[in-house]
Scaffold this active site. Structure first.
Site, mmCIF file in Angstrom:
data_model
loop_
_atom_site.group_PDB
_atom_site.id
_atom_site.type_symbol
_atom_site.label_atom_id
_atom_site.label_comp_id
_atom_site.label_asym_id
_atom_site.label_seq_id
_atom_site.Cartn_x
_atom_site.Cartn_y
_atom_site.Cartn_z
ATOM 1 N N GLY A 144 21.425 -0.411 -23.959
ATOM 2 C CA GLY A 144 20.940 0.091 -22.789
ATOM 3 C C GLY A 144 21.763 0.277 -21.917
ATOM 4 O O GLY A 144 22.129 1.193 -21.135
ATOM 5 N N ASP A 145 23.169 0.193 -22.139
ATOM 6 C CA ASP A 145 24.178 1.432 -22.114
ATOM 7 C C ASP A 145 24.167 2.765 -22.310
ATOM 8 O O ASP A 145 23.846 3.644 -21.603
ATOM 9 C CB ASP A 145 25.849 0.774 -22.928
ATOM 10 C CG ASP A 145 25.698 -0.303 -22.146
ATOM 11 O OD1 ASP A 145 25.885 -1.301 -20.771
ATOM 12 O OD2 ASP A 145 25.860 -1.320 -22.887
#
Length: 485
Positions: free
Chosen positions: A252-253
């Site tokens: 997600g980062d």
């Protein structure tokens, strides 16, 4: 690109080992620890990834003053970290792996914290950004009124991508994209009274887009890709490339950071979202967040403590030994231990990083670039122009410092693991022997523009650029010294 990351930093600790027997005390495996590695998580991971891509990154966050914070600051070397009042303790997530398989995770200090203070520099970093990523991990940074006001103002000018957290603050209105995962999106929809059994990612995304008043919502679905919900409620399914994943940590980062950069470069939202999903998949295929961890032994060197074993990052001996190995007059000017170090790191699955230059009169700009380069892998090898090479490139009055002294000064830096001197005008022959995974250069241009880019790509490596630091140059320093003399 100038990218500002706003959010909460975590310390991720990876304990890697082998298990060949059960404990006599209980039916559990005994883990023989091979190494312990530390890396920046949360907003720190987003900042690290963007910095590794060559962007000018500023991190707006809160950092404590405990032992965990010291590990974080080393992991974030080379990144401008702007903080308010310190928070304690540092939230730490410790993962135990047997081989490539995660076994257990311990969380410490991850409870919600008081809202940290804000400084003028933190606001300025948001205001001056060309793109903003908010990585909210529920530790309070996004609840600060001044930071929220600056983010709301930035959303009117530049792309703001907001990665939310269940314990965090709601996004400010007007952000370009909010990127919840499916579980987070369904949880918010359920709290609003929607039936989760009848609510899919598209319906949940529409609800969040209206609730948060964002331009779009990208609901991520792991290996199933993502669903993009636009401002008019239209949806688009975005498939993810098939890849083998052992640990999805950091996906997600990577997605949020890539999405902000693509939007900042003017890519239309649907295409930017598709590229970001591909970037996240490639990141996981290449080892994910675990591949960025810094070995504990490397941190010991940064603290000035000598390594006690022949680790993959063992430093070569200083100049006296290098002369005996034919550093100056050897074939192509190559110092054998640098090549051996690269081969040793690769054999153990590590990442070899290299950079190059004359490094005549070391200054703060050099130190920052070298520290940033070292943070990208498991060893840093400096390709150093010989005296003859420097004279051909810079003129008869250079170098000011001999190659022996330049090599010794570089080796005195904790971030440099080996120095290889080459006599040619360019480092191509040297690089062909070292074959680094990452080649780092300072400059305000795209990595693919580097003359070495095609050579590096030939063995599957990549080029990374880190910005020059204004007003810091060898020529300027030499002129200033001449005036003093």
């Amino acid at each position: 690109m100038k990218v500002t990351v706003v959010g909460d930093v975590l310390l991720d600790v990876d304990i890697n080992g082998n298990a060949t027997r059960l404990s006599p005390d209980a039916p559990v495996p005994v883990v023989d620890v091979v190494d312990v590695r530390h890396r920046a998580g949360g907003a720190g991971l987003v900042a690290t990834l963007l910095s590794n891509d060559g962007h000018d990154v500023k991190l707006v966050t809160a950092v404590s003053d405990d032992d965990g914070a010291s590990h974080l600051r080393r992991a974030l070397a080379g990144i401008a970290v702007l903080t308010g009042a310190p928070l304690a303790p540092t939230p730490t997530k410790t993962r135990v792996r047997i081989g490539s398989h995660p076994m257990v995770r311990f969380d410490e200090g991850c409870a919600p914290a008081p809202t940290p203070a804000c400084t003028r520099e933190m606001v300025d970093a948001i205001v001056s950004a060309e793109a903003v990523v908010v990585a909210d991990y529920g530790r309070g940074i996004t609840a600060n009124p001044e930071i929220r006001a600056a983010l709301a103002e930035a959303a009117c000018r530049v792309p703001v991508v907001w990665d939310p957290h269940p314990a965090g603050s709601e996004p400010v209105p007007g952000v370009a994209v909010v990127t919840p995962n499916l579980a987070e999106a369904l949880a918010v929809a359920k709290a609003a009274g929607l039936d989760p059994s009848r609510t899919g990612p598209a319906e949940a995304g529409r609800h969040l887009q209206q609730r948060w008043r964002s331009s779009a919502v990208l609901v991520t679905r792991g290996e199933d890709g993502a669903v993009l919900v636009g401002s008019s409620g239209d949806t688009k399914d975005i498939p993810a490339p098939r890849t083998s994943v052992t640990d999805p940590c950091g996906a997600g980062d990577r997605l949020a950071g890539s999405l902000a950069v693509h939007l900042g470069r003017g890519v239309e939202l649907p295409e930017a979202a598709a590229r970001a999903v591909e970037d996240a998949s490639a990141f996981l295929a290449n080892g994910g967040a675990a591949s960025l961890a810094v070995p504990a032994s490397a941190e010991d060197r940064a603290d000035g403590r000598a390594a006690e074993s022949a680790d993959v990052s063992t430093r070569v001996s200083p100049v006296v030994e290098l002369k005996g190995l034919g550093l100056v007059n050897g074939p192509a000017g190559l110092e054998p231990d640098g090549v051996q170090l690269a081969e040793s790191v690769r054999a153990k699955g590590g990442t070899v990083v290299a950079t190059g230059g004359c490094f005549d009169l070391l200054h703060a700009g050099h130190a920052r670039t070298l520290a940033a380069a070292r943070s990208m892998g498991d060893c840093l090898i400096v390709c150093l122009n010989s005296d003859e090479s420097v004279r051909r490139l810079k003129g008869a009055h250079r170098p000011i410092v001999s190659q022996e002294d330049r090599a010794e000064l570089l080796l005195a830096l904790s971030c440099v693991d080996a120095v290889v001197v080459f006599g040619e005008d360019t480092p191509e022959a040297c690089l062909d022997r070292l074959r680094p995974d990452i080649w780092v250069k300072g400059g305000d241009y795209e990595p693919e523009e580097l003359p070495e880019a095609r050579l590096i790509a030939g063995w599957g490596g990549r080029c990374v650029t880190v910005p020059f630091h204004p007003a810091r140059s060898t020529s300027g320093l030499a002129e200033a010294l001449a005036k003093v003399g």
